[in-house]
Design a protein around this motif. Structure first.
Motif, PDB file in Angstrom:
ATOM      1  N   LEU A 187       2.792  -0.100  -4.443  1.00 20.10           N
ATOM      2  CA  LEU A 187       1.428   0.147  -3.972  1.00 20.10           C
ATOM      3  C   LEU A 187       1.193  -0.493  -2.609  1.00 20.10           C
ATOM      4  O   LEU A 187       0.506   0.079  -1.747  1.00 20.10           O
ATOM      5  N   TRP A 188       1.767  -1.666  -2.376  1.00 20.40           N
ATOM      6  CA  TRP A 188       1.618  -2.309  -1.064  1.00 20.40           C
ATOM      7  C   TRP A 188       2.323  -1.515   0.024  1.00 20.40           C
ATOM      8  O   TRP A 188       1.870  -1.477   1.177  1.00 20.40           O
ATOM      9  N   LEU A 189       3.430  -0.888  -0.323  1.00 23.80           N
ATOM     10  CA  LEU A 189       4.096   0.007   0.628  1.00 23.80           C
ATOM     11  C   LEU A 189       3.173   1.164   0.984  1.00 23.80           C
ATOM     12  O   LEU A 189       3.070   1.573   2.150  1.00 23.80           O
ATOM     13  N   LEU A 190       2.467   1.680  -0.018  1.00 19.72           N
ATOM     14  CA  LEU A 190       1.505   2.754   0.209  1.00 19.72           C
ATOM     15  C   LEU A 190       0.378   2.301   1.127  1.00 19.72           C
ATOM     16  O   LEU A 190      -0.080   3.051   2.000  1.00 19.72           O
ATOM     17  N   ASN A 246      -5.990   1.709  -2.716  1.00 18.68           N
ATOM     18  CA  ASN A 246      -4.626   1.393  -3.151  1.00 18.68           C
ATOM     19  C   ASN A 246      -4.372  -0.112  -3.168  1.00 18.68           C
ATOM     20  O   ASN A 246      -3.639  -0.617  -4.030  1.00 18.68           O
ATOM     21  N   SER A 247      -4.991  -0.834  -2.242  1.00 20.91           N
ATOM     22  CA  SER A 247      -4.851  -2.289  -2.262  1.00 20.91           C
ATOM     23  C   SER A 247      -5.546  -2.877  -3.487  1.00 20.91           C
ATOM     24  O   SER A 247      -5.068  -3.853  -4.078  1.00 20.91           O
ATOM     25  N   ILE A 248      -6.660  -2.279  -3.895  1.00 13.45           N
ATOM     26  CA  ILE A 248      -7.350  -2.728  -5.110  1.00 13.45           C
ATOM     27  C   ILE A 248      -6.485  -2.449  -6.334  1.00 13.45           C
ATOM     28  O   ILE A 248      -6.410  -3.270  -7.260  1.00 13.45           O
ATOM     29  N   THR A 249      -5.808  -1.297  -6.352  1.00 14.58           N
ATOM     30  CA  THR A 249      -4.899  -0.974  -7.460  1.00 14.58           C
ATOM     31  C   THR A 249      -3.818  -2.034  -7.589  1.00 14.58           C
ATOM     32  O   THR A 249      -3.488  -2.483  -8.691  1.00 14.58           O
ATOM     33  N   ALA A 250      -3.247  -2.441  -6.456  1.00 16.29           N
ATOM     34  CA  ALA A 250      -2.175  -3.436  -6.472  1.00 16.29           C
ATOM     35  C   ALA A 250      -2.667  -4.798  -6.949  1.00 16.29           C
ATOM     36  O   ALA A 250      -1.901  -5.571  -7.539  1.00 16.29           O
TER      37      ALA A 250
END
Length: 380
Positions: free
Chosen positions: A159-162, A81-85
């Protein structure tokens, strides 16, 4: 139930991630200059890799320490998810969604199977419902919040919240989740028997067609509402859908334990789900009542999983985690195919009403298979 709640929190992160992307499609589309149908494939690739990883890793890692697998899978999910952001290109975003789907596909079925080990057999339905309820809670709370943050700031902040939620889930499980005995890996012939078991095949096929209808339609809820209702405001509809999912996934566990007839419950759920989808275009312009089909749709869509898993566990008591993984895999495979078919329909400019028709046809297949499974020799 404390340990079940820990697993439920991990499922909360999965539910948030799996369903918020549909609400972020417009923002992602603007960032990468892609069409809605193209960006919709970010949902498809997540669910496809979820579907692939669940049965593969459940077999590969059978007999390994379950706590370590749960921690590792949640960590993979969070890093993805961090990569997505941070993704500089749409291709990298798709790759990160594939990795996130792999982590989610490994975590979810293990969490569901493990939750039943923390309680007595009389409370199994409630444990399953509570664990899956964590995923629906991620939808009812996380998705509207994520879309609100995206509208105020940027979809990447969601996404960062995720990522933050994933880190908290990893830390909580590491500190509080106890080590518990692993089940010895079943022999190869036992696994083959499970996949060749006609009862299992029919049950997961019902899950597949219901998923094509429900989750496939959900992916393109934004263009559906824009065309049918002239509104691009998803929030209230998602609240209705997500709150219904929360009610359905929690209540179904108590109903399973009380009535003890999961097959009958699945039949009722399938009919009600089909009716709710039919009512969407019929009630979309009615004040207040227009949200009712979305509430019922969410409730029935989420309620369907627990009795299906309960049925599979009764069919394969010695292969429980593999049976649950198979059902989870097929559920998300149906979602991937539903999202892909929806994307094709939109790219061909067939109109969003076509998505409703596809969903009804898919539900008809599920109902027919359910009636077949209700024959005496398949009864539970």
């Amino acid at each position: 139930m404390k340990n079940v709640l820990l697993l439920s929190f991990g499922m909360f992160a999965l539910g948030f991630d799996a369903y918020v992307i549909a609400g972020l499609l417009p923002g992602i589309s603007d960032t990468y200059q892609k069409s809605t149908s193209q960006v919709g494939q970010a949902v498809s690739i997540f669910t496809l890799f979820y579907a692939i990883s669940a049965p593969f890793f459940s077999s590969l890692l059978a007999g390994k320490p379950i706590k370590k697998i749960l921690l590792g899978s949640m960590l993979i999910f969070t890093i993805a998810n961090s990569i997505t952001a941070l993704a500089p290109t749409f291709s990298i975003l798709l790759l990160s969604r594939a990795i996130a789907g792999t982590g989610a596909g490994l975590f979810s079925p293990l969490a569901v199977a493990a939750s039943s080990k923390f309680v007595s057999s009389e409370k199994r339905g409630r444990a399953l419902g509570l664990t899956i309820g964590g995923m629906s809670m991620g939808t009812v709370l996380g998705v509207p919040l994520g879309i609100y943050i995206s509208n105020l700031f940027d979809w990447k902040l969601t996404l960062w919240l995720l990522v933050m939620i994933g880190v908290i889930a990893v830390l909580c499980m590491y500190i509080f989740l106890p080590d518990f005995p692993t089940t010895p890996p079943p022999a190869l012939n036992e696994r083959l028997k499970m996949f060749l078991d006609k009862r299992v095949t029919i049950t997961v096929c019902i899950t597949f067609f219901a998923s094509v209808a429900s989750l496939g339609l959900y992916t393109y809820l934004s263009p559906l509402l824009e065309e049918m209702a002239g509104s691009s405001n998803l929030t209230i509809y998602l609240w209705a859908w997500g709150f219904g999912g929360l009610v359905g996934s929690i209540m179904i566990g108590y109903l399973i334990d009380y009535f003890g007839k999961p097959k009958t419950l699945v039949t009722i759920i399938l009919f009600t789900l089909t009716l709710s989808i039919i009512c969407i275009p019929l009630m979309i312009h009615l004040p207040i009542l227009k949200y009712l089909p979305f509430f019922v749709w969410g409730a029935m869509g989420w309620a369907c999983q627990a009795p299906q898993q309960h049925i599979l566990l009764s069919y394969q008591p010695n292969n429980g985690s593999s049976a649950v993984a198979l059902n989870s895999s097929v559920n998300y495979l149906g979602s991937a195919i539903g999202a892909s078919l929806g994307g094709i329909a939109l790219s061909l400019q067939m109109g969003t009403i076509t998505l409703i028709y596809f969903a009804i046809i898919s539900m008809s297949f599920a109902i027919c298979l359910q009636f077949y499974s209700m024959k005496k020799k398949f009864s539970v």
